[in-house]
Design a protein around this motif. Structure first.
Motif, PDB file in Angstrom:
ATOM      1  N   GLY A 633      13.795  38.652  56.380  1.00 42.55           N
ATOM      2  CA  GLY A 633      14.233  38.666  58.198  1.00 42.55           C
ATOM      3  C   GLY A 633      15.417  38.198  59.047  1.00 42.55           C
ATOM      4  N   VAL A 634      16.780  37.678  58.213  1.00 42.93           N
ATOM      5  CA  VAL A 634      17.740  37.485  58.985  1.00 42.93           C
ATOM      6  C   VAL A 634      18.719  38.284  59.473  1.00 42.93           C
ATOM      7  CG1 VAL A 634      19.976  35.327  58.752  1.00 42.93           C
ATOM      8  CG2 VAL A 634      17.594  35.133  57.345  1.00 42.93           C
ATOM      9  N   SER A 635      18.886  39.370  60.213  1.00 46.52           N
ATOM     10  CA  SER A 635      19.835  39.617  60.370  1.00 46.52           C
ATOM     11  C   SER A 635      20.971  39.132  61.084  1.00 46.52           C
ATOM     12  CB  SER A 635      19.250  40.688  61.245  1.00 46.52           C
ATOM     13  OG  SER A 635      19.344  39.786  62.780  1.00 46.52           O
ATOM     14  N   GLY A 636      22.406  40.610  60.893  1.00 47.17           N
ATOM     15  CA  GLY A 636      24.346  39.381  61.145  1.00 47.17           C
ATOM     16  C   GLY A 636      24.240  38.859  60.630  1.00 47.17           C
ATOM     17  N   ALA A 637      23.691  38.322  59.164  1.00 48.70           N
ATOM     18  CA  ALA A 637      24.824  37.803  58.062  1.00 48.70           C
ATOM     19  C   ALA A 637      26.276  38.316  57.859  1.00 48.70           C
ATOM     20  CB  ALA A 637      24.325  37.856  56.917  1.00 48.70           C
ATOM     21  N   ASP A 658      24.538  34.145  62.489  1.00 46.91           N
ATOM     22  CA  ASP A 658      24.752  33.428  64.046  1.00 46.91           C
ATOM     23  C   ASP A 658      25.394  32.732  64.606  1.00 46.91           C
ATOM     24  OD1 ASP A 658      22.298  35.305  64.977  1.00 46.91           O
ATOM     25  OD2 ASP A 658      20.989  32.944  64.198  1.00 46.91           O
ATOM     26  N   GLY A 659      27.224  32.744  64.774  1.00 50.54           N
ATOM     27  CA  GLY A 659      27.995  32.013  64.744  1.00 50.54           C
ATOM     28  C   GLY A 659      28.206  31.058  63.699  1.00 50.54           C
ATOM     29  N   ARG A 660      27.647  31.098  63.116  1.00 51.57           N
ATOM     30  CA  ARG A 660      27.576  29.099  62.355  1.00 51.57           C
ATOM     31  C   ARG A 660      28.300  29.689  60.670  1.00 51.57           C
ATOM     32  NH1 ARG A 660      22.750  25.812  61.372  1.00 51.57           N
ATOM     33  NH2 ARG A 660      23.814  23.643  59.915  1.00 51.57           N
ATOM     34  N   ARG A 661      29.077  28.956  60.695  1.00 52.56           N
ATOM     35  CA  ARG A 661      29.003  29.003  58.785  1.00 52.56           C
ATOM     36  C   ARG A 661      28.277  28.313  58.363  1.00 52.56           C
ATOM     37  NH1 ARG A 661      34.622  27.290  57.484  1.00 52.56           N
ATOM     38  NH2 ARG A 661      33.864  24.859  56.871  1.00 52.56           N
ATOM     39  N   ARG A 662      27.604  29.147  57.286  1.00 53.14           N
ATOM     40  CA  ARG A 662      26.055  29.065  56.585  1.00 53.14           C
ATOM     41  C   ARG A 662      26.378  28.405  55.079  1.00 53.14           C
ATOM     42  NH1 ARG A 662      21.655  26.648  58.246  1.00 53.14           N
ATOM     43  NH2 ARG A 662      20.423  27.651  60.221  1.00 53.14           N
ATOM     44  N   GLY A 663      27.431  28.704  54.630  1.00 55.27           N
ATOM     45  CA  GLY A 663      28.070  28.266  52.759  1.00 55.27           C
ATOM     46  C   GLY A 663      28.935  29.418  52.839  1.00 55.27           C
ATOM     47  N   LEU A 692      17.178  28.276  58.713  1.00 53.49           N
ATOM     48  CA  LEU A 692      17.661  29.562  58.481  1.00 53.49           C
ATOM     49  C   LEU A 692      17.010  30.130  58.593  1.00 53.49           C
ATOM     50  CD1 LEU A 692      19.845  31.124  57.508  1.00 53.49           C
ATOM     51  CD2 LEU A 692      19.167  31.204  54.831  1.00 53.49           C
ATOM     52  N   ALA A 693      15.149  30.390  57.999  1.00 57.50           N
ATOM     53  CA  ALA A 693      14.213  31.793  58.269  1.00 57.50           C
ATOM     54  C   ALA A 693      13.382  31.074  58.380  1.00 57.50           C
ATOM     55  CB  ALA A 693      13.474  32.127  56.751  1.00 57.50           C
TER      56      ALA A 693
END
Length: 800
Positions: A633-637, A658-663, A692-693
């Motif tokens: 359910g994570v959108s906008g990646a 969400d504007g943040r670097r996740r990896g 994240l979720a």
């Protein structure tokens, strides 16, 4: 722990054979791993007593001996230097075949006939000593088989000792357990009285500077020491139990270690500077060469036994080579002590040195046996005429041992065990274990745990003892009634379970690696100072010298797993790992911990045959990650072009949520593949998953099958080459009309008639209404309005 059956029988009356003993011990909780039969051998070799001896006139090194073999006497020529009248030795008569195939025949020497041979240990195949003939115990009867006199037929019983039962790391402990199991008397050997020399006085001294790490230190001085080989019986028992015989002094300490479970150490007293033992923590950078010949650097975490100027032993682990007993030793200081188990465990791990002594100390030895074992060893040395113990002994301690008091309630025990436990039966079952009844009334009783059972501290421990002595096999089978109430897993566990479920459904196999790493794995990868991967946390007591740091990334572990599996002829590999990484906080604070998910896809070999096999690439990796995000359910990646030392230039993307670097995701760099010796391309990704979720997110709602047909439309968007796909995708998702059910990219085109620096992204859109059939005119109107909005948003134009 290896013990011999004959040794056990000296301490407990056993009518059962070794196999039955092993079965009964195992059923009582002391698992026996193996029973090895030791064959007797030596047929035809008898106990012979030398009743007369005369030197051969022409051969000074030869003695002619009259040897009694019970009812017969034999004349035997013997060249051994230790043959004396009255001694008993091994007599091989003519016709006897010794180990190695040597057959004994009558032999004529200078006109006389030798009617047999007096044998050495080496000739009997019992040891390496060939310097003289076997000296048998005085109690051996002339004419009896030597095998019986030396108790050669035996069994070696190996017990698997669990960490909570250190009392079983001794022959005495196993014998005590056997006595309880068979309900028979236990008769441990007592220290024999021995002659003492002059008082110890101030000749030797002990100073304990850290009673927390060494609550009790005892010592005895042995004078007039004569270092020599031990008697055969001692050497054989040591060898059967897995300890190499050294000499009579060292063997006496090892014999007591096996017998009582208390490690001891013997110092050459004349080599102790100042004649004083100091128990202290090591100074930083101090060194010691242990008796295995290895120089070891010490830290203040290691407790040492020192003299006035240097460490002479690592306490509870191993002695130093500079003060070990040798043939030149004339005075010995015997040590018997109680060392803190945690201290010994940490020191052994830091030094990478694990010994029979450390194995016992780190599990806890019997504090009451510390002085007892010291006197037992002194008595054995005196009995071997290997030295004279000085009168008196040194005993340094702060406080006396106090047994643990355990209170039990018999009604609660009955409920817990599912059997009736009356107070009298409770006392009767526990008494043979050394658990002493100290009072009580009615169903409430108090007991004192024996010093040799540190595992007995609470009511549940005594319940377990009652159960195993009653016999697990004697409990009637019953179905327990248990009230089960739902208890949800912690949030993090639910989240991890969800990730694993998605990964498995995507065809990935899970890899599980240690949380340690070798910092060498990060060298040569082009990491710059300050890179998060270099925020390493060094482990104080690493499992080995290579993996001495907490990992800062999961990717090195996955790349190592890829290398290992390819070396085992694995083909294609699609693996993932879910775990934590640890980043140094830069000060004394605990490291920052992050939960991460890492993936690695490695193409397989091209299959034989006409049908091609799809191979993973960057887009396979990206698709897997998008599947993760979608199902969570994570959108906008977004996947944005980027650079990272672990990834190949031009084939790397940073993952933004969400504007943040996740990896990061991409193809492993040439440097990384070379580092881990991987010949194929590998596509890797690592993302931070904390926050994240939502693991409790409601599942996707059910949608009924559509009742009306869909209408398709294509759209080809012409944009600048520098415009990323993600920007176009965001615009489509943002502006798409409500009737657009689905959309997907199906083509990317560059070339004529497009201008240089332009590209065309072609998408297929599917329109559908849930309430009516769409007409072509209406769809065209909606589609054209959508194109106008898209052109305004992106500044693009469209291919016709």
């Amino acid at each position: 722990m290896k013990v011999t059956y004959n040794w056990l029988k000296e301490m407990v009356d056993l009518e059962a054979g070794p196999e039955e003993l092993a079965e009964r011990l195992t059923m009582a909780g002391a698992e026996v791993e193996s029973v090895e039969k030791i064959e007797a051998g030596l047929p035809g070799v008898l106990v012979g007593k030398v009743v007369a001896r005369e030197r051969d006139a022409g051969r000074p090194r030869i003695h002619w001996c009259r040897v009694s073999a019970g009812t017969t006497e034999h004349t035997v020529a013997c060249g051994a230097p230790n043959v004396v009248v009255g001694m008993k030795s091994a007599l091989a008569l003519p016709g006897t075949v010794l180990p190695g195939g040597r057959k004994i025949e009558p032999r004529k020497i200078g006109g006389r006939v030798s009617e047999g041979m007096l044998c050495s240990e080496q000739e009997l195949g019992l040891g390496d000593d060939a310097a003289g003939i076997v000296d048998l115990p005085a109690a051996a009867r002339s004419g009896d088989p030597v095998a019986a006199a030396l108790a050669l037929p035996d069994y070696v019983i190996e017990v698997n000792v669990t960490p909570n039962r250190p009392d079983l790391l001794s022959v005495r402990g196993v014998a005590r357990e056997a006595a309880v199991v068979f309900n028979t008397a236990f008769n441990p050997p007592a220290s024999e009285p021995f002659r003492e020399g002059g008082p110890i006085g101030n000749e030797a001294a002990v100073e304990v500077k850290d009673f927390t790490r060494c609550p009790n230190y005892t010592a005895r001085l042995i004078r007039e020491v004569k270092v020599a080989p031990s008697p055969f019986t001692i050497r054989r028992r040591l060898a059967l139990c897995g300890i190499r015989p050294i000499n009579n002094i060292v063997d006496a300490t090892n014999y007591v270690l096996l017998e009582t479970g208390q490690p001891l150490h013997a110092f050459d007293f004349r080599l102790l500077r100042g004649g004083k033992i100091i128990v202290r923590r090591a100074r930083k950078g101090e060194k010691i060469v242990t008796i295995d010949g290895v120089e070891r650097v010490l830290s203040p975490e290691v407790l040492v036994i020192a003299d006035q100027s240097r460490p002479v032993a690592a306490a509870g682990i191993m002695g130093g080579i500079e003060t070990e007993v040798s043939d030149a030793t004339r005075e010995v200081l015997l040590e018997s002590a109680f060392f803190n188990p945690v201290t010994v465990r940490r020191s052994a791990r830091e030094l990478g040195l694990f010994t029979e002594a450390s194995r016992r100390f780190e599990r806890t030895v019997d504090p009451a046996a510390v002085p007892e074992s010291l006197h037992r060893a002194a008595g054995i040395i005196a009995g071997l005429s290997a030295g004279i113990p000085a009168a008196g002994w040194i005993d340094e301690k702060k406080r006396r041992f106090r047994p643990v008091t355990i209170r039990v309630n018999c009604r609660r025990l009955s409920e817990f065990l599912g059997m009736e436990v009356e107070p009298d039966r409770c006392r009767k079952l526990l008494s043979p274990l050394g658990v002493e009844f100290s009072g009580g009334r009615g169903a409430s009783l108090s007991f004192r745990a024996p010093s040799w059972r540190p595992d007995l501290t609470r009511e549940a421990d005594l319940a377990e003892e009652i159960a195993r002595l009653h016999g697990y096999q004697n409990f009637a089978p019953s179905t327990p009634r248990v009230k089960i109430s739902p208890r949800p897993l912690p949030r993090r566990h639910r989240r991890d379970a969800r990730f694993r479920e998605i990964a498995a459904a995507s065809g990935l196999d899970e890899a599980v690696n240690y949380s340690f790493m070798n910092r060498w794995d990060l060298e040569g990868l082009g990491l710059e100072a300050g890179d998060p991967l270099l925020r390493l946390v060094e482990i104080a007591n690493p499992p080995n010298r290579e993996n001495g740091w907490l990992r800062t990334t999961l990717l090195t572990g996955l790349l190592r797993a890829v290398h290992h599996n390819l070396n085992q002829s694995a083909d294609r590999m699609d693996i993932f790992e879910l775990g934590r990484v640890y980043l140094s906080a830069g000060d004394a604070s605990p490291p920052d911990e992050e939960s991460r998910l890492a993936l690695a896809l490695c193409p397989g070999r091209e299959p034989e045959g006409w049908r091609p096999s799809p191979q993973p690439d960057f887009f396979s990796l990206k698709g897997l990650l998008e599947e993760f995000f979608s199902r969570l359910g994570v959108s906008g990646a977004e996947f944005r072009p980027a650079r990272h030392p672990l990834f190949k230039a031009g084939r790397t993307a940073e993952i933004i949520v969400d504007g943040r670097r996740r990896g990061w995701a991409g193809e492993a760099s040439e440097a990384a593949r070379t580092k881990f010796d991987i010949s194929r391309p590998v596509f890797i990704a690592e993302i931070a998953v904390d926050g994240l979720a939502d693991p409790d997110r409601s599942p996707t709602a059910y949608r009924p099958l559509p009742q009306y047909p869909a209408v398709g439309r294509d759209i080809a968007v012409i944009v600048d080459e520098s415009t990323p796909y993600a920007r176009v995708a965001r615009a489509i998702e943002k502006l798409k009309p409500p009737l657009v059910e689905d959309w997907a990219l199906f083509d990317i085109y560059r070339g004529r008639p497009l201008e240089a620096g332009k590209k065309s992204l072609a998408f297929k859109l599917r329109y559908r209404s849930e309430s009516a059939t769409l007409v072509d005119k209406k769809v065209t109107e909606i589609h054209e309005a959508f194109k106008e909005a898209l052109a305004a948003e992106l500044g693009c134009r469209f291919r016709e």
